[in-house]
Design a protein around this motif. Structure first.
Motif, short mmCIF file in Angstrom:
data_model
loop_
_atom_site.label_atom_id
_atom_site.label_comp_id
_atom_site.label_asym_id
_atom_site.label_seq_id
_atom_site.Cartn_x
_atom_site.Cartn_y
_atom_site.Cartn_z
N PRO A 183 0.85 -1.27 -0.05
CA PRO A 183 0.05 0.01 0.00
C PRO A 183 0.82 1.35 -0.05
CG PRO A 183 -0.68 -1.39 1.65
CD PRO A 183 0.62 -2.12 1.22
N GLN A 184 0.36 2.32 -0.78
CA GLN A 184 1.07 3.76 -0.86
C GLN A 184 0.42 4.70 -0.40
OE1 GLN A 184 4.53 3.61 -1.90
NE2 GLN A 184 4.51 1.41 -1.87
N LEU A 185 0.67 5.63 0.25
CA LEU A 185 0.04 6.85 0.66
C LEU A 185 -0.56 7.48 -0.51
CD1 LEU A 185 2.44 8.26 3.19
CD2 LEU A 185 0.05 7.36 3.76
N ALA A 186 -1.73 7.94 -0.48
CA ALA A 186 -2.57 8.64 -1.56
C ALA A 186 -3.65 9.46 -1.04
CB ALA A 186 -3.16 7.41 -2.52
N PRO A 187 -4.24 10.65 -1.73
CA PRO A 187 -4.85 11.45 -1.10
C PRO A 187 -6.14 10.83 -0.81
CG PRO A 187 -4.01 12.35 -3.04
CD PRO A 187 -3.46 11.11 -3.07
N ASP A 188 -6.82 10.08 -1.38
CA ASP A 188 -7.87 9.22 -0.79
C ASP A 188 -7.62 8.07 -0.09
OD1 ASP A 188 -6.66 7.61 -3.15
OD2 ASP A 188 -8.60 7.09 -3.73
N GLY A 189 -6.60 7.93 0.35
CA GLY A 189 -5.80 6.67 1.49
C GLY A 189 -5.60 5.52 0.64
N PRO A 190 -4.65 4.58 1.14
CA PRO A 190 -4.44 3.52 0.50
C PRO A 190 -5.34 2.47 0.22
CG PRO A 190 -3.35 3.62 2.45
CD PRO A 190 -4.24 4.76 2.21
N LYS A 191 -5.28 1.52 -0.67
CA LYS A 191 -5.99 0.39 -0.98
C LYS A 191 -5.18 -1.05 -0.97
CE LYS A 191 -6.17 1.38 -5.64
NZ LYS A 191 -7.06 1.79 -6.92
N LEU A 192 -5.67 -2.15 -0.61
CA LEU A 192 -5.02 -3.55 -0.90
C LEU A 192 -5.58 -4.07 -2.19
CD1 LEU A 192 -5.63 -4.97 2.84
CD2 LEU A 192 -3.73 -3.50 2.01
N GLU A 193 -4.54 -4.49 -2.80
CA GLU A 193 -4.82 -5.03 -4.24
C GLU A 193 -4.02 -6.42 -4.41
OE1 GLU A 193 -5.17 -2.23 -7.74
OE2 GLU A 193 -3.88 -1.24 -6.44
N LEU A 194 -5.02 -7.25 -4.92
CA LEU A 194 -4.42 -8.54 -5.63
C LEU A 194 -4.26 -8.39 -7.08
CD1 LEU A 194 -3.61 -11.54 -4.68
CD2 LEU A 194 -5.76 -12.26 -5.47
N ILE A 195 -3.13 -8.57 -7.78
CA ILE A 195 -2.95 -8.30 -9.16
C ILE A 195 -2.23 -9.46 -9.71
CG2 ILE A 195 -2.66 -5.73 -8.72
CD1 ILE A 195 0.11 -5.90 -9.55
N ARG A 196 -2.66 -9.61 -10.98
CA ARG A 196 -1.92 -10.63 -11.96
C ARG A 196 -0.85 -9.69 -12.67
NH1 ARG A 196 -3.06 -15.66 -15.70
NH2 ARG A 196 -2.14 -14.94 -17.50
N ILE A 197 0.25 -9.99 -12.96
CA ILE A 197 0.95 -9.30 -13.93
C ILE A 197 1.60 -10.29 -15.15
CG2 ILE A 197 3.49 -8.36 -13.90
CD1 ILE A 197 3.23 -7.20 -11.39
N GLU A 198 1.48 -9.98 -16.09
CA GLU A 198 1.70 -10.93 -17.20
C GLU A 198 3.22 -10.99 -17.64
OE1 GLU A 198 -0.77 -12.56 -18.42
OE2 GLU A 198 -2.26 -11.20 -17.35
N PRO A 199 3.67 -12.12 -18.20
CA PRO A 199 4.82 -12.28 -18.25
C PRO A 199 5.59 -11.51 -19.16
CG PRO A 199 3.38 -14.31 -19.16
CD PRO A 199 2.74 -12.90 -18.96
N ASP A 200 5.23 -10.35 -19.49
CA ASP A 200 5.96 -9.21 -20.23
C ASP A 200 6.54 -8.31 -19.11
OD1 ASP A 200 3.77 -7.67 -19.50
OD2 ASP A 200 3.39 -7.16 -21.65
N GLY A 201 6.06 -8.38 -17.79
CA GLY A 201 6.34 -7.61 -16.63
C GLY A 201 5.91 -6.27 -16.56
N LYS A 202 4.87 -5.91 -17.58
CA LYS A 202 4.36 -4.72 -17.73
C LYS A 202 2.89 -4.60 -17.57
CE LYS A 202 8.51 -3.13 -20.28
NZ LYS A 202 9.11 -2.50 -21.63
N THR A 203 2.21 -5.40 -18.23
CA THR A 203 0.84 -5.53 -18.23
C THR A 203 0.16 -6.21 -16.93
OG1 THR A 203 1.20 -5.84 -20.77
CG2 THR A 203 -1.04 -6.09 -19.45
N SER A 204 -0.53 -5.47 -16.23
CA SER A 204 -1.28 -6.27 -15.13
C SER A 204 -2.71 -5.64 -15.06
CB SER A 204 -0.55 -5.28 -13.86
OG SER A 204 -0.67 -3.99 -13.83
#
Length: 390
Positions: A183-204
């Motif tokens: 989580p990172q500080l942000a104006p609207d507060g941080p959030k928790l994310e579960l993500i998938r990152i593709e093999p290219d390492g850039k697309t998520s």
């Protein structure tokens, strides 16, 4: 100062009444009193508060021990060890003190060092763990990159590190990664994310998103014993489990991240007491962002998080480790055990955490109380066959 804490994995065999109750439940025709519904192709399993088969305890017999002898240089882990066990029962130890990954066969014989220290092809600087894909290839987490080897230890490729740093990760299909973002500080507060990152390492893409008590944080936030998180673990090469620890709801998703099953269990939330909050501020802070003092940005959820970690064995059972009070951190841990269909099977009590449960064996990493060196120990679970999967 030498750490003399003994990290022992002693699974409580429990009082005779508890064990006999569990055995009686297995011997008889136990009736599950939950409900199952299906909506839009997703199965929803609502469990009762009591497990189908009552209490269960592993009966353990040690049959393999590695480490603790400086003469055996190949199996000496003086500063730490992270263990992974593949489908064949081979042991891979990320010995980050010596910056190497050691492979041993199921009999404990040293096979090879996988890769080597460095920054070139087939090299890593600080091996933090080992993962396996569906083909049995070996993926070494080298910090800023993943280094891939075949089952026989031949170098395959280096995978440059992905654009979004994951605080925890597992392998998805086709060389993708599934994990959580810090989580990172942000104006609207941080959030928790579960993500998938593709093999290219850039697309998520985001698989799940939750808001927790940190959403109150605008200029500083602290991570502590009672912080809520996204917990996840692979269940098989085709599925994984995840959940937000602020509610007792566990999702089972396929390898692509599509939810196939949701299991719940009625749990009364436990309030976090004043003494618990005081102890957390004093000794329970893990990390913080922003602010000038450690206790700035310390926000507490409305109740204790329900769980801290998921594990799965190769029979498809899911082990849900419950969060203890910070005032009783060294107390035995309650563990809820579910079948692959989401049925609440057992309640267990553990006094420490295993590294893996595979092939009727339980593996642990233990620190020697005299030398502080790390040991890798395998126990045969002698009552493994008696444990139900449904």
């Amino acid at each position: 100062m030498r750490n003399t804490t003994v990290v022992r994995l002693i699974f409580l065999l429990g009082v005779a009444g508890a064990i006999s109750a569990g055995q009686a439940g297995q011997a008889g025709k136990a009736t599950w009193k939950g409900t199952v519904t299906t909506e839009n192709g997703v199965k929803f399993v609502k469990n009762p508060a009591e497990p189908l088969y009552g209490e269960y305890a592993f009966e353990l017999k040690e049959d393999l021990r590695l480490g603790g002898d400086p003469v055996k240089e190949t199996s000496y882990f003086p500063k730490g060890a992270v263990l992974a066990v593949n489908a064949d029962g081979d042991l891979f130890i990320a010995d980050y003190g010596n910056r190497r990954v050691q492979m041993f066969d199921k009999n404990g014989a040293f096979v090879r060092t996988v890769g080597r220290q460095g920054q070139g092809p087939g090299e890593y600087m600080f091996p933090g763990g080992v993962l396996f894909d569906a083909d049995g290839n070996i993926w070494i987490d080298g910090g800023r990159q993943m280094v891939v080897f075949s089952k026989d230890g031949a170098f395959v490729r280096n995978v440059p590190w992905i654009a979004k740093p994951l605080s925890r990760k597992m392998l998805g299909p086709g060389g993708s990664f599934i994990g959580t973002l810090q989580p990172q500080l942000a104006p609207d507060g941080p959030k928790l994310e579960l993500i998938r990152i593709e093999p290219d390492g850039k697309t998520s893409r985001t698989l799940a998103e939750f808001r927790n008590e940190l959403s109150q944080a605008k200029e500083a936030m602290a991570f502590h014993h009672y912080s809520t998180w996204i917990t996840f673990a692979p269940v098989s090469t085709e599925s994984f489990a995840y959940g937000f620890s602020g509610e007792y709801k566990i999702f089972i998703a396929d390898a692509e991240g599509k939810t196939t099953l949701v299991l719940t269990m009625p749990e009364k939330p436990q309030a976090i007491s004043g003494p618990e909050k005081d102890e957390t501020r004093k000794n329970g802070l893990f990390a913080w962002m922003g602010g000038n003092r450690k206790d700035e940005g310390v926000f507490f959820p409305d109740h204790r998080p329900f769980f801290t970690q998921f594990m799965a064995d190769d029979a498809g059972r899911l082990y849900v480790l419950r969060l203890p009070s910070i005032l009783e951190k060294d107390a035995p841990r309650r563990v809820d055990v579910f079948s692959r269909e989401g049925i609440f099977l057992y309640r267990m009590t553990w006094t420490s955490l295993p590294a893996a449960i595979r092939g009727g064996c339980l593996y642990e990493v233990r620190q020697d109380p005299e030398t502080d060196e790390y040991l890798v120990i395998r126990h045969k679970i002698t009552n493994w066959e008696a444990m139900k999967s449904r």
